[in-house]
Design an enzyme around this catalytic site. Sequence first.
Site, short mmCIF file in Angstrom:
data_model
loop_
_atom_site.label_atom_id
_atom_site.label_comp_id
_atom_site.label_asym_id
_atom_site.label_seq_id
_atom_site.Cartn_x
_atom_site.Cartn_y
_atom_site.Cartn_z
N LYS A 142 0.83 -1.21 0.00
CA LYS A 142 0.00 0.00 0.00
C LYS A 142 0.86 1.26 0.00
O LYS A 142 0.64 2.18 -0.78
CB LYS A 142 -0.94 -0.01 1.21
CG LYS A 142 -1.95 1.12 1.23
CD LYS A 142 -2.96 0.91 2.35
CE LYS A 142 -4.06 1.95 2.28
NZ LYS A 142 -5.11 1.72 3.30
N GLU A 169 9.53 -6.04 4.54
CA GLU A 169 9.67 -7.39 4.00
C GLU A 169 9.42 -7.40 2.49
O GLU A 169 10.16 -8.03 1.72
CB GLU A 169 8.68 -8.34 4.69
CG GLU A 169 8.88 -8.49 6.19
CD GLU A 169 8.03 -7.53 7.00
OE1 GLU A 169 7.74 -7.85 8.16
OE2 GLU A 169 7.64 -6.46 6.48
N GLY A 181 -5.67 -3.50 4.60
CA GLY A 181 -4.91 -4.63 4.07
C GLY A 181 -5.69 -5.94 4.07
O GLY A 181 -5.70 -6.67 3.08
N ARG A 182 -6.37 -6.25 5.18
CA ARG A 182 -7.06 -7.54 5.25
C ARG A 182 -8.35 -7.55 4.44
O ARG A 182 -9.02 -8.58 4.36
CB ARG A 182 -7.31 -7.92 6.70
CG ARG A 182 -8.01 -6.88 7.55
CD ARG A 182 -7.91 -7.26 9.04
NE ARG A 182 -8.46 -6.27 9.94
CZ ARG A 182 -7.81 -5.19 10.38
NH1 ARG A 182 -6.59 -4.95 9.95
NH2 ARG A 182 -8.36 -4.36 11.25
N GLU A 235 -6.81 -9.80 13.80
CA GLU A 235 -6.31 -8.44 13.64
C GLU A 235 -7.43 -7.43 13.84
O GLU A 235 -7.21 -6.31 14.32
CB GLU A 235 -5.67 -8.27 12.26
CG GLU A 235 -4.78 -7.04 12.14
CD GLU A 235 -3.92 -7.05 10.90
OE1 GLU A 235 -2.72 -7.40 11.00
OE2 GLU A 235 -4.44 -6.73 9.81
N HIS A 256 -7.32 -36.42 11.75
CA HIS A 256 -6.18 -37.26 12.12
C HIS A 256 -5.10 -36.45 12.82
O HIS A 256 -3.96 -36.91 12.93
CB HIS A 256 -5.62 -37.95 10.87
CG HIS A 256 -6.60 -38.88 10.23
ND1 HIS A 256 -6.67 -40.23 10.54
CD2 HIS A 256 -7.58 -38.66 9.32
CE1 HIS A 256 -7.63 -40.79 9.84
NE2 HIS A 256 -8.20 -39.86 9.07
N LYS A 278 7.30 -3.59 14.62
CA LYS A 278 7.95 -3.02 13.44
C LYS A 278 8.92 -1.90 13.84
O LYS A 278 10.05 -1.82 13.33
CB LYS A 278 6.90 -2.45 12.48
CG LYS A 278 5.99 -3.47 11.82
CD LYS A 278 5.00 -2.75 10.91
CE LYS A 278 4.04 -3.71 10.24
NZ LYS A 278 3.07 -3.01 9.36
#
Length: 515
Positions: A195, A201, A256-257, A342, A373, A482
């Site tokens: 954005k 990263e 973002g999400r 979040e 399982h 951050k």
Amino acid sequence: MSEPFYPPNTPAWQTLKALSEQAPSVQTAMNDTEWQRKAHLQLNELTLNVSHHRMSIDIFEGLLALLNASPFATLRAGLFSGGAINLTEGRAVGHTRIRTPDFIRADPTLKAIREFTQAVHSGALKSATDRPFKHIVNIGIGGSDLGPKMVCQALDHPDTSQLTCHFVANVDGAEINTVLRRCDPETTLIVIASKTFTTQETLMNARTARAWLQASLPDSPKRAQHLVALTTAAAKAVDFGVAPNQIFAFDEDIGGRYSLWSSIGLTIALQSGFETFEALLLGGHAMDQHFSNAPLPQNLPVMLALMSVWYGNFLGAQSQAVIPYCERLSLFPSFLQQLDMESLGKSTTREGRSTDYQTGLITWGQTGTNGQHAFFQLLHQGTHLVPLDFIGFGEDSLSSEPAHRALRLNLAAQVTALAQGQPGADSHRDYAGSKPSSVIMLDALTPFNLGMLIALYEHKVFTCSAIWNINAFDQWGVELGKALANAFDRGDLEQPPVTQALLDQVRLTQTEQDP
């Protein structure tokens, strides 16, 4: 002037607290015909079955009363009208706006995405060496990675997928290097999703990918055709080397999400075609309309939210599990982890008051039958209360009929075993039952249906946030880590001895820092 809404101070909260002391078992609720008449909801090809819950009409009405006492109606109106309901950041929340038919028809960025996608698929846009693109490497993190990655995996189809998509998020260099080894630089398009175009990263991985292209492709203006940016910071993308006509913007009010609905979804269109991406948007819009207009007792996102509030605030549940019986939705629980945790991981009300009630549940899960399982033993005979959402599909064109029938039989068997239990010959073989779950069924995993499913959970989270009176659209909790990582990198923050010992332990020295 009335006091700000604080859930435990309401009569509805106190009523629910009293009702929780004698909450019915799932088995009792299954035989409660009055509750069962309200326990089945449907929108288009999506059905929600909440008949296997520790629920009664009195409890349900108490939960609705709590919802009606909350700022839900005002916040929902603000969500769809563009009100600044993200109060800590002072802006609106726009993801429902960008999936309306009017927006889809008129938005110039979507038009540009359609044309770009068609140019890549037709071969009109070629690589620097005049070869067609075959691979997409999507570089992002958080919502810029999880959303499109989950959708691309869900909708990947051997007959319709146009390109092979790879996703890189972790700053761990092993991931980007492993992905690039699978690709040919002459036929690879690098999509950088950030954005602000400042995400540490993402930019580190983008620089690695850019160097990989530079080492293999001729130094010409056409090399820029291998870079795409999805960002609100066009100038930074140009400085990085992205051609202006390959920068696709989105608005500041897209979090973002929630960003897979925006230009961040470009990789979805590149993999499966723009028509697929458009159908996904329209599926989300169908759920928006339902959430906005359906009466609360028949409102699917509201129903899911009330279940979470009931178990989290009144019956002591700490977590909730999402179990898709579809391997192509294996990333869906991870996607929901970010969306839910979040958004709801807050301990301060919208007015700034500290909460003394639980907000949010830990969200986790895995596909069935794999989970059976792995962790289902704890669900069946463990001591934790974990409400579950089972997600299934009536048909699957990528499976065989015997395999898909077995999958659906297992889903039904798990719901039944968790709910009903079974007395054992001894205590080790005893199943207590009364383990609650919801069942979400869709006719098939289509782009439209997936859009509805994602939006269902978005609005569930929104409804929970209204009941808890918290802001679902900020994420200040992730900022401190951050900031400290940057401070450690600069070496300009004096540390206490214990922290310095930690830095020594992870061998963080000046010579190891990235230039």
